[in-house]
Design a protein around this motif. Structure first.
Motif, mmCIF file in Angstrom:
data_model
loop_
_atom_site.group_PDB
_atom_site.id
_atom_site.type_symbol
_atom_site.label_atom_id
_atom_site.label_comp_id
_atom_site.label_asym_id
_atom_site.label_seq_id
_atom_site.Cartn_x
_atom_site.Cartn_y
_atom_site.Cartn_z
ATOM 1 N N ARG A 154 59.514 39.912 9.000
ATOM 2 C CA ARG A 154 59.448 39.032 7.869
ATOM 3 C C ARG A 154 60.147 39.434 6.476
ATOM 4 O O ARG A 154 60.336 39.023 5.351
ATOM 5 C CB ARG A 154 57.557 38.435 7.722
ATOM 6 N N THR A 155 59.682 40.960 6.695
ATOM 7 C CA THR A 155 60.148 41.553 5.683
ATOM 8 C C THR A 155 61.516 41.563 5.253
ATOM 9 O O THR A 155 62.280 41.842 4.599
ATOM 10 C CB THR A 155 59.113 43.121 5.188
ATOM 11 N N ARG B 86 65.981 42.014 6.783
ATOM 12 C CA ARG B 86 67.606 41.792 7.301
ATOM 13 C C ARG B 86 67.621 43.206 8.324
ATOM 14 O O ARG B 86 68.732 43.670 7.363
ATOM 15 C CB ARG B 86 67.829 41.345 6.484
ATOM 16 N N GLY C 187 64.042 42.022 12.139
ATOM 17 C CA GLY C 187 64.115 40.512 11.116
ATOM 18 C C GLY C 187 65.499 40.716 11.230
ATOM 19 O O GLY C 187 66.255 41.694 11.066
ATOM 20 N N GLY D 200 64.984 39.096 6.589
ATOM 21 C CA GLY D 200 63.795 38.601 5.735
ATOM 22 C C GLY D 200 64.412 39.048 4.072
ATOM 23 O O GLY D 200 66.101 39.439 4.193
ATOM 24 N N TYR E 15 62.506 40.308 -3.393
ATOM 25 C CA TYR E 15 61.876 39.271 -3.326
ATOM 26 C C TYR E 15 61.762 38.709 -5.020
ATOM 27 O O TYR E 15 61.642 36.739 -4.811
ATOM 28 C CB TYR E 15 60.051 39.898 -3.489
ATOM 29 N N GLU F 291 52.735 41.504 2.027
ATOM 30 C CA GLU F 291 53.682 39.994 3.382
ATOM 31 C C GLU F 291 52.197 39.648 4.209
ATOM 32 O O GLU F 291 51.778 38.171 3.890
ATOM 33 C CB GLU F 291 54.528 40.596 4.375
#
Ligand SMILES: Cc1cc2nc3c(=O)[nH]c(=O)nc-3n(C[C@H](O)[C@H](O)[C@H](O)COP(=O)(O)OP(=O)(O)OC[C@H]3O[C@@H](n4cnc5c(N)ncnc54)[C@H](O)[C@@H]3O)c2cc1C
Length: 483
Positions: free
Chosen positions: A128-129, A131, A142, A145, A205, A475
């Motif tokens: 999830r964190t 890319r 991922g 993310g 983020y 996360e």
């Protein structure tokens, strides 16, 4: 009064602020001691340039701490941390390697096999964190993310020479250091940067969601202690632009990093009762805060080599051998001299952090006690021999001759440094674990309304640099704390 007050807008704090404010009905306030820029275009170029760490001595975005790395006689050093939105992720080397499967096995053992922090439980959070710009098609990566992860395709000559030397010495090539069970060997370092821009958690983020009406950020706000009503945390005292203030909240989450979260807990009355009373601090709850932290000792080998330098991230390739990392820094810290770092990633020696004074801002005592465990010295002697062999294969010339293995210990001390990965000052653990400061959902034991989410809670030494694992931790903690 807000629902959640987060103290420290650093690596973990920016992730938490973003994730917890996804629910528009939940109000979130973030206090950060350093500066905030609302727009990435306003951020100073030095903080964005992934090819240099912005660590000049007078930089306004750094905390400095005087520490002792080893005793008898003392080996003093100065360490830094990021004091700016994004925290240490805004100033660091950009190495974004996940902790090893074995680290999560050890973490899970500390928790008695509950599987909350097993590798299988954390893998979706790692995904999830990020890319991942190279291996997004692999099931362990991922592709959407907030953190871009990139590996250089054109290594600087020094990194290329190091890789060739490691392969020549018989080590395996590791194409993806973030693959589960990738094994020992030499590989290109995944970095949280894109087109030369360091992308910490503020950029990834926080900044994109600053306009959320339920999220507010207070920069230049230095938290001095947590306020309690009995054993319930109800707010935080802070100093903002020279003015003392109190922020009230339904719950407080400390994300001030492994040094400052521990300092805040101690100053707020959670710690060793005898030491707190000696400083005149009323005891709220006894806990072993700062009693056994770890960090990765790094032996620096200076050398010269006839290769051109080139702008690049500080560390492009790395050799991992079980609990050893050998790091050929691609940037030169002294003109004409190169540095090879030899780091012990799962040391047995533990350090101690204590308050010297109850005064806000007073420097804590940080005593690393590196090399106190004989096994650590054995591992580092072996690792330096391996590093010397790799340097020889590179045609490099160490500035100071590396002594024979049997005479190595004084040389290890003379070249001792730290990786600046201090962790575990407020470790996670079971209710019957006397060392445990937080439970497995990051809530501080013995009080209510107070959690810690940063590197201080990691209960085992991590076999890799901590940044990627801290982002994952935040996360996962956000998922626990949102429910
Ligand atoms: C120079 C350097 C280079 C590094 N390079 C790498 C690397 O390349 N790869 C890697 O994996 N790891 C690296 N690390 C380590 C890694 O960056 C950190 O371990 C990790 O980012 C820590 O995250 P954190 O959230 O625990 O703390 P931080 O990111 O340090 O965040 C803490 C935040 O809290 C704020 N704060 C502290 N006290 C208060 C207070 N009282 N009131 C309000 N705010 C407060 C701070 O200003 C900061 O913003 C490096 C560290 C350093 C120092």
């Amino acid at each position: 009064m807000v629902d959640t007050l987060i103290v420290g807008g650093g690596t973990a704090g920016c992730v938490l602020a973003e994730r917890l404010s996804e629910d528009p009905a939940h109000t979130v306030r973030l206090l950060e001691a350093g500066q905030l820029w609302n727009d990435s275009a306003a951020i100073p170029a030095e903080l964005l340039d992934a090819t240099a760490m912005p660590l000049s001595p007078g930089a306004e975005w750094l905390w400095h701490y005087e520490v002792v790395l080893a005793d008898d006689p003392p080996v003093p050093a100065t360490i830094v941390r990021g004091k700016v939105i994004g925290g240490s992720s805004a100033i660091n080397g950009g190495y974004f390697v996940r902790a090893a499967t074995a680290d999560f096995d050890a973490w899970d053992r500390v928790l008695g096999g509950s599987a909350t922090w097993s590798f299988d439980a954390v893998l979706p959070m790692f995904r999830r964190t990020e890319r991942d710009l190279d291996f997004a098609d692999r099931p362990w990566h991922g592709d959407r993310g907030p953190v871009p992860v990139h590996r250089t395709k054109q290594p600087a000559p020094i990194s290329a020479a190091f890789t060739v030397a490691c392969l020549d010495a018989g080590f395996a090539a590791v194409p993806d250091l973030n693959a589960p069970d990738c094994g020992d060997g030499v590989g290109v370092v995944p970095c949280n940067c894109e087109q030369g821009r360091r992308t910490g958690t503020a950029l990834g983020y926080l900044l994109p969601v600053l306009s959320r009406p339920n999220l507010s950020v207070a920069p230049r706000a230095y938290a001095t202690r947590v306020r309690f009503d009995g054993s319930r945390a109800i707010g935080v005292d802070c100093v903002r632009d020279g003015r003392a203030d109190t922020e009230w909240a339904d719950r407080v989450i400390l994300t001030a990093g492994a040094i400052e979260s521990a300092v805040l807990l101690l100053r707020s009355g959670i710690g060793d009762p005898e030491q707190l009373r000696a400083l005149g601090i009323p005891v709220v709850h006894p806990a072993r805060v700062g009693a056994g932290f770890t960090d990765h000792p790094e032996i620096g080998i200076s050398y010269q080599i006839d290769l051109e330098g080139r702008p690049s991230v500080p560390l492009e390739s790395v050799l991992g051998i079980d609990d050893i990392e050998i790091r050929p820094y691609a940037v030169s810290f002294t003109p004409g001299v190169r540095r090879l770092g030899v780091a012990l990633m799962r040391p047995r020696s533990c350090g101690v952090l204590r308050l010297r004074s109850a005064m806000p801002g007073a420097a804590p005592l940080i005593d690393y006690r590196y090399l106190t465990d004989e096994e650590d010295r054995v591992r580092l002697r072996d690792a330096v021999s391996t590093a010397a062999d790799v340097l020889r294969r590179m045609g490099a010339r160490p500035v100071d001759a590396i002594p024979m293995r049997s005479h190595l210990d004084p040389w290890l001390r003379a070249n001792l440094a730290t990786s600046q990965h201090l962790s575990g000052t407020c470790p996670m653990g079971r209710a019957d674990d006397a060392a445990a400061v937080v439970d497995e959902t990051c809530r501080v034991r013995g009080v209510t309304g107070l959690s810690i989410v940063d590197l201080s809670v990691v209960p085992v030494p991590l076999g890799r640099g901590p940044q990627a694992t801290v982002v994952m931790l935040a996360e996962k903690a956000a998922a626990h704390l949102a429910s």
